[in-house]
Design a protein around this motif. Structure first.
Motif, PDB file in Angstrom:
ATOM      1  N   MET A   1      53.189  99.030 -23.755  1.00 38.10           N
ATOM      2  CA  MET A   1      53.298 100.163 -23.132  1.00 38.10           C
ATOM      3  C   MET A   1      51.073 101.048 -23.088  1.00 38.10           C
ATOM      4  SD  MET A   1      54.091 103.867 -25.341  1.00 38.10           S
ATOM      5  CE  MET A   1      55.931 103.173 -25.177  1.00 38.10           C
ATOM      6  N   ARG A   2      51.292 101.494 -22.423  1.00 42.43           N
ATOM      7  CA  ARG A   2      49.362 101.628 -22.026  1.00 42.43           C
ATOM      8  C   ARG A   2      49.219 103.109 -22.739  1.00 42.43           C
ATOM      9  NH1 ARG A   2      48.752 101.407 -16.241  1.00 42.43           N
ATOM     10  NH2 ARG A   2      46.493 101.344 -17.131  1.00 42.43           N
ATOM     11  N   ALA A   3      48.323 103.451 -22.935  1.00 44.65           N
ATOM     12  CA  ALA A   3      47.842 104.632 -23.356  1.00 44.65           C
ATOM     13  C   ALA A   3      46.466 104.377 -23.726  1.00 44.65           C
ATOM     14  CB  ALA A   3      48.071 104.967 -25.024  1.00 44.65           C
ATOM     15  N   LEU A   4      45.897 106.237 -23.457  1.00 43.71           N
ATOM     16  CA  LEU A   4      44.040 106.475 -23.362  1.00 43.71           C
ATOM     17  C   LEU A   4      44.539 107.418 -24.265  1.00 43.71           C
ATOM     18  CD1 LEU A   4      41.763 106.952 -21.546  1.00 43.71           C
ATOM     19  CD2 LEU A   4      42.883 109.407 -20.943  1.00 43.71           C
ATOM     20  N   LEU A   5      43.538 107.813 -25.161  1.00 45.94           N
ATOM     21  CA  LEU A   5      43.201 107.979 -26.379  1.00 45.94           C
ATOM     22  C   LEU A   5      41.356 109.095 -25.519  1.00 45.94           C
ATOM     23  CD1 LEU A   5      43.239 109.682 -28.829  1.00 45.94           C
ATOM     24  CD2 LEU A   5      41.898 107.835 -29.690  1.00 45.94           C
ATOM     25  N   VAL A   6      41.778 110.631 -25.637  1.00 46.92           N
ATOM     26  CA  VAL A   6      40.888 111.497 -25.254  1.00 46.92           C
ATOM     27  C   VAL A   6      40.511 112.459 -26.572  1.00 46.92           C
ATOM     28  CG1 VAL A   6      40.051 113.258 -23.683  1.00 46.92           C
ATOM     29  CG2 VAL A   6      41.868 111.793 -22.984  1.00 46.92           C
ATOM     30  N   VAL A   7      38.677 111.889 -26.879  1.00 45.97           N
ATOM     31  CA  VAL A   7      38.668 111.475 -28.139  1.00 45.97           C
ATOM     32  C   VAL A   7      37.249 113.297 -27.663  1.00 45.97           C
ATOM     33  CG1 VAL A   7      37.789 111.430 -30.118  1.00 45.97           C
ATOM     34  CG2 VAL A   7      38.805 109.976 -29.083  1.00 45.97           C
ATOM     35  N   ASN A   8      37.726 114.633 -28.034  1.00 44.51           N
ATOM     36  CA  ASN A   8      36.137 115.199 -27.876  1.00 44.51           C
ATOM     37  C   ASN A   8      35.583 115.062 -29.776  1.00 44.51           C
ATOM     38  OD1 ASN A   8      34.601 117.644 -27.960  1.00 44.51           O
ATOM     39  ND2 ASN A   8      36.324 119.433 -27.752  1.00 44.51           N
ATOM     40  N   ALA A  49      43.190 110.781 -13.898  1.00 39.76           N
ATOM     41  CA  ALA A  49      42.532 109.525 -13.713  1.00 39.76           C
ATOM     42  C   ALA A  49      43.630 108.318 -14.377  1.00 39.76           C
ATOM     43  CB  ALA A  49      41.555 108.388 -14.212  1.00 39.76           C
ATOM     44  N   ALA A  50      44.318 108.870 -15.196  1.00 40.88           N
ATOM     45  CA  ALA A  50      45.294 107.421 -16.337  1.00 40.88           C
ATOM     46  C   ALA A  50      46.298 108.159 -15.290  1.00 40.88           C
ATOM     47  CB  ALA A  50      45.108 108.110 -17.611  1.00 40.88           C
ATOM     48  N   ALA A  51      47.175 109.119 -15.242  1.00 40.52           N
ATOM     49  CA  ALA A  51      48.529 109.614 -14.415  1.00 40.52           C
ATOM     50  C   ALA A  51      48.491 108.581 -13.074  1.00 40.52           C
ATOM     51  CB  ALA A  51      48.534 111.129 -14.229  1.00 40.52           C
ATOM     52  N   GLU A  52      47.387 108.172 -12.642  1.00 31.71           N
ATOM     53  CA  GLU A  52      46.877 107.634 -11.359  1.00 31.71           C
ATOM     54  C   GLU A  52      47.124 106.874 -11.186  1.00 31.71           C
ATOM     55  OE1 GLU A  52      43.721 109.773  -9.126  1.00 31.71           O
ATOM     56  OE2 GLU A  52      44.945 111.885  -8.775  1.00 31.71           O
ATOM     57  N   ASP A  53      46.543 105.900 -12.352  1.00 29.44           N
ATOM     58  CA  ASP A  53      46.594 104.724 -12.716  1.00 29.44           C
ATOM     59  C   ASP A  53      47.705 104.014 -13.506  1.00 29.44           C
ATOM     60  OD1 ASP A  53      45.463 102.312 -13.158  1.00 29.44           O
ATOM     61  OD2 ASP A  53      44.567 102.400 -15.554  1.00 29.44           O
ATOM     62  N   GLY A  54      49.199 105.231 -13.949  1.00 25.93           N
ATOM     63  CA  GLY A  54      50.169 104.719 -14.774  1.00 25.93           C
ATOM     64  C   GLY A  54      50.359 104.259 -16.142  1.00 25.93           C
ATOM     65  N   VAL A  55      49.234 104.840 -16.449  1.00 24.53           N
ATOM     66  CA  VAL A  55      49.227 104.930 -17.920  1.00 24.53           C
ATOM     67  C   VAL A  55      50.675 105.911 -18.803  1.00 24.53           C
ATOM     68  CG1 VAL A  55      48.523 105.869 -20.451  1.00 24.53           C
ATOM     69  CG2 VAL A  55      46.732 104.907 -18.517  1.00 24.53           C
ATOM     70  N   ASP A  56      50.938 105.175 -19.361  1.00 21.59           N
ATOM     71  CA  ASP A  56      52.282 105.418 -20.119  1.00 21.59           C
ATOM     72  C   ASP A  56      51.878 106.280 -21.351  1.00 21.59           C
ATOM     73  OD1 ASP A  56      54.293 103.690 -19.367  1.00 21.59           O
ATOM     74  OD2 ASP A  56      53.181 101.918 -20.971  1.00 21.59           O
ATOM     75  N   VAL A  57      50.507 107.092 -21.672  1.00 21.05           N
ATOM     76  CA  VAL A  57      50.702 107.903 -22.755  1.00 21.05           C
ATOM     77  C   VAL A  57      49.420 108.380 -22.831  1.00 21.05           C
ATOM     78  CG1 VAL A  57      50.868 108.429 -24.910  1.00 21.05           C
ATOM     79  CG2 VAL A  57      52.846 107.176 -24.499  1.00 21.05           C
ATOM     80  N   VAL A  58      49.117 109.381 -23.004  1.00 18.60           N
ATOM     81  CA  VAL A  58      47.417 110.648 -23.084  1.00 18.60           C
ATOM     82  C   VAL A  58      47.757 111.095 -24.696  1.00 18.60           C
ATOM     83  CG1 VAL A  58      45.680 112.066 -22.115  1.00 18.60           C
ATOM     84  CG2 VAL A  58      47.630 110.532 -20.683  1.00 18.60           C
ATOM     85  N   ALA A  59      47.281 110.321 -25.032  1.00 17.62           N
ATOM     86  CA  ALA A  59      46.603 110.769 -26.675  1.00 17.62           C
ATOM     87  C   ALA A  59      45.994 112.293 -26.684  1.00 17.62           C
ATOM     88  CB  ALA A  59      47.274 110.236 -27.928  1.00 17.62           C
TER      89      ALA A  59
END
Length: 314
Positions: A1-8, A49-59
């Motif tokens: 499973m691939r995930a992106l973590l977006v940190v502010n 970009a994550a959605a278009e790259d097929g990432v499974d989860v955006v945290a």
């Protein structure tokens, strides 16, 4: 499973330690990429970009503003646009929120823990069990929102708070209360400019403030929920809470009710429940906010309920 973590990195309740613990915990479960936001709108770009790259989860580690940007990035990605007239929840990455802002209304409406460590544990359990909740969103013109949008007094208060924060003030219930009182005294209470137009119904006019809710509560003052439309839900249409002419007695009564009971009643209140769409018009430009972010002034905004738009780990 691939995930992106977006940190502010500027989120008010996050620290370097909390970020490091979250990253290590997520990497124990998923193949993780970490991105730090650098400017307003950057989270939306990363999520798209994550959605278009097929990432499974955006945290998301951040507050309601960061969540809103991520949601708008996902809903304007190519996979979402390809099914624009159909539910988008199952063509987009799931969303996981670790509260990092001062209020975190969206996370609290999902009944997620306020503490970042407990929130991380919920996300890990949700990833292991593939536990998701499908929710609807609201749309104000082309901007999506998760829990609220508004025109008039409440948005003008948000504008004042943002200006104060730029001067170095810390977000707090007291800051919002002072901003409300200042805006109430400075505003034109005699000529309410707003109107709500719904399909096949007579327009409601002479409104000073229009709050649109996609869920309940509307917001929080510290630990107290302000909940003028307790029937609002992620699974139904949009609810409206509007206030007519802001006379001093009526306004005092409304504010007192909201602060003491969380809701308000009386002839000065207009409520609409479970609406698929409507338009708010104004006789003159009015402050406009979405999920607690001030977006300038508008004279017309079209609101639309968007069912089954997003999967959320909770």
């Amino acid at each position: 499973m691939r995930a992106l973590l977006v940190v502010n990195p500027k989120a008010t309740t996050t620290t370097e330690r909390s970020r490091d613990v979250l990253v290590r915990a997520l990497r124990s479960e998923v193949s993780l990429t970490v991105e730090y936001t650098r400017r307003r709108g950057h989270a939306a770009t990363l999520a798209r970009a994550a959605a278009e790259d097929g990432v499974d989860v955006v945290a998301i580690l951040g507050g309601d503003g960061s969540v809103n940007e991520v949601v708008n990035g996902l809903l304007t990605s190519k996979p979402a646009l390809a099914v624009r007239d159909a539910p988008t929840a199952h063509v987009l990455p799931a969303v996981a929120v670790v509260p990092g802002g001062s209020t975190n209304v969206f996370a609290r409406a999902l009944r997620l823990p306020k503490d970042w460590a407990e929130g991380t544990s919920v996300i890990l359990d949700g990833l292991r069990d593939e536990r998701y909740r499908v929710i609807g969103l609201g749309r104000a013109d082309e901007r999506y929102f998760t829990f609220t949008a508004g025109l008039g007094l409440d948005a003008a208060v948000v504008r004042r708070v943002e200006q104060a924060r730029l001067r170095g003030r810390t977000s707090s219930p007291g800051l919002y209360l002072n901003a409300f009182l200042g805006q109430l005294l400075a505003g034109d209470r005699r000529n309410p400019p707003l109107a709500v137009e719904t399909p096949d119904e007579v327009a409601e006019t002479d409104l000073s403030m229009v709050v649109v809710q996609n869920t309940a509560p509307w917001t929080y003052i510290g630990d107290r929920a302000v909940d003028p439309n307790p029937g609002a839900s992620f699974e139904s249409g949009l609810d409206v809470f509007a206030v007519r002419r802001l006379t001093v007695p009526a306004t005092t009564r409304t504010v007192t009710q909201l602060l003491t009971t969380g809701t308000a009643n009386g002839p000065q209140i207009l409520r609409l429940h479970d609406r698929a769409e409507f338009t708010v018009r104004s006789a003159r430009p009015q402050a406009f906010q979405v999920d607690g972010d001030y977006l300038g002034e508008r004279e017309k905004v079209h609101f639309l309920s968007v069912p089954d738009a997003l999967r959320v780990i909770c």
